[in-house]
Design a protein around this motif. Structure first.
Motif, PDB file in Angstrom:
ATOM      1  N   ALA A  45       0.929  -2.119   0.000  1.00 43.16           N
ATOM      2  CA  ALA A  45      -0.220  -0.337  -0.011  1.00 43.16           C
ATOM      3  C   ALA A  45       0.700   1.437   0.020  1.00 43.16           C
ATOM      4  O   ALA A  45       0.615   2.395  -0.843  1.00 43.16           O
ATOM      5  N   ARG A  65       0.826   2.976  -3.376  1.00 42.80           N
ATOM      6  CA  ARG A  65      -0.028   4.139  -2.842  1.00 42.80           C
ATOM      7  C   ARG A  65      -0.262   5.310  -3.945  1.00 42.80           C
ATOM      8  O   ARG A  65       0.739   5.823  -3.762  1.00 42.80           O
ATOM      9  N   LYS A  74      -7.622  -0.239  -0.864  1.00 45.56           N
ATOM     10  CA  LYS A  74      -6.678   0.765  -0.603  1.00 45.56           C
ATOM     11  C   LYS A  74      -5.715   1.318  -1.476  1.00 45.56           C
ATOM     12  O   LYS A  74      -5.227   1.794  -1.538  1.00 45.56           O
TER      13      LYS A  74
END
Length: 359
Positions: A313, A317, A345
């Motif tokens: 994540a 991200r 996520k």
């Protein structure tokens, strides 16, 4: 206690854990440790009487136990998946340091056996991927480097094979040792074959990214032209361009799902706003290893203090990545929820999946 099944004598635990303490102080320390363990894990987690201590059976499982079962069953693919780094890394005293050394030797055996199996089955791309991971754990293991050279050679990755030979040579030079004859001989053969194929298409000699941004380190090469499925390629590509975040290519085995996935990715590569990562899952049957397998496929080092999901994540991200998950069918029951968690996520990520079973 977790490593050794069955009751353990209190005296033995005291000597092993507090070798320099007086018997009375060691007994008090053991009692305090057991009380803390009960508070943390629950009263029924610890089974103890005046003479012995054990952990409640079936109340826990360990990566060591799973690894040992896989080794015992000669399941080398799973054994090497469970071994993601040295077991018991913070233990520097006997008897645990001896256990850690023994597990390390079994891990080397598992990788040796896995490469032997993969070579016998001519699964060259998997050898390249597994060798990369194995050599991060055990650098300069010449037999594995030779396996990687042979795999690159079979895939016509001549330059990559010679890069591995350079690593072997540099390691030998640092140790003031001769370069192994087997490596020299193989390198000569590879150089000769490279000269014999000067006009081989570049993607067969050394695969290159379609663009600077959009190729995973392990994106698979293909050795034949692909005809007759332009409509399917464009249909899938159109879905992904439109913003669909999860597309599954489903069908029976042998219908060309993987090849279709690769061709779709190639068509999208020049225009895709983020990186494209190919993640082979055919050798993975344990859904619990889904996140760590994905992490390894992306080339991330394992973080001891960070779960694989959180590591993924943090790394992905905000990136508009396209993740190609190939052969997901054996993980549907166990990893479908994991996939959903990963999607939550990573709201900017897109997933293109092949599976014999619909998700």
């Amino acid at each position: 206690l977790a490593l050794r099944s069955g009751p353990q004598r209190r005296e033995d635990l005291c000597v092993a854990l507090w070798p320099d303490a007086t018997p009375e102080l060691a007994r008090n320390s053991l009692s305090a440790a057991l009380s803390a363990l009960r508070r943390e894990m629950g009263h029924d987690f610890v089974c103890a009487d005046r003479f012995t201590v054990s952990l409640a059976p079936n109340a826990f499982e360990t990566d060591v136990a799973k690894f040992q079962v896989a080794v015992k069953e000669n399941d080398w693919a799973h054994a090497t998946q469970f071994y993601r780094g040295h077991f018991l890394p913070s233990c520097f005293e006997e008897p645990l340091i001896g256990v850690a050394r023994e597990l390390e030797e079994y891990a080397r055996l598992a990788f040796d056996s896995l490469f032997e199996q993969l070579e016998a089955e001519q699964r060259w791309e998997e050898i390249v991927i597994e060798a990369r991971r194995a050599l991060k754990l055990f650098p300069n293991s010449t037999s594995w480097q030779l396996a990687a050279m042979r795999a690159h050679r079979a895939l016509f990755h001549f330059e990559a094979a010679l890069e591995v030979f350079k690593e072997i040579s540099n390691a030998a030079r640092r140790e003031n040792e001769p370069v192994p004859d087997a490596a020299r001989h193989l390198a000569r053969q590879i150089r000769r074959e490279r000269e014999e194929h000067p006009f081989m298409p570049p993607e067969l000699v050394a695969p290159r990214p379609t663009s600077a941004e959009n190729t995973a380190p392990n994106f698979p090469s293909t050795w034949t032209s692909f005809f007759g499925r332009d409509e399917e390629i464009e249909e899938v590509a159109k879905l992904l361009r439109s913003g669909e975040r999860l597309v599954t290519l489903s069908g029976m085995g042998g219908t060309g799902k993987t090849r279709l996935l690769i061709e779709v990715a190639r068509r999208l590569a020049p225009e895709w706003p983020g990186k494209i990562h190919f993640v082979p899952l055919a050798a993975l049957s344990n859904a619990e290893l889904f996140f760590s397998n994905l992490r390894d496929a992306l080339g991330l080092e394992a973080a001891p203090d960070l779960p694989p999901l959180e590591q993924l994540a943090r790394f992905l991200r905000g990136q508009k990545v396209l993740l190609l998950l190939d052969n997901f069918e054996q993980l549907v029951d166990g990893a479908a929820l994991s996939l959903q968690t990963l999607r939550e996520k990573l709201p900017d990520a897109t997933f293109l999946i092949t599976s014999r079973v619909l998700l």
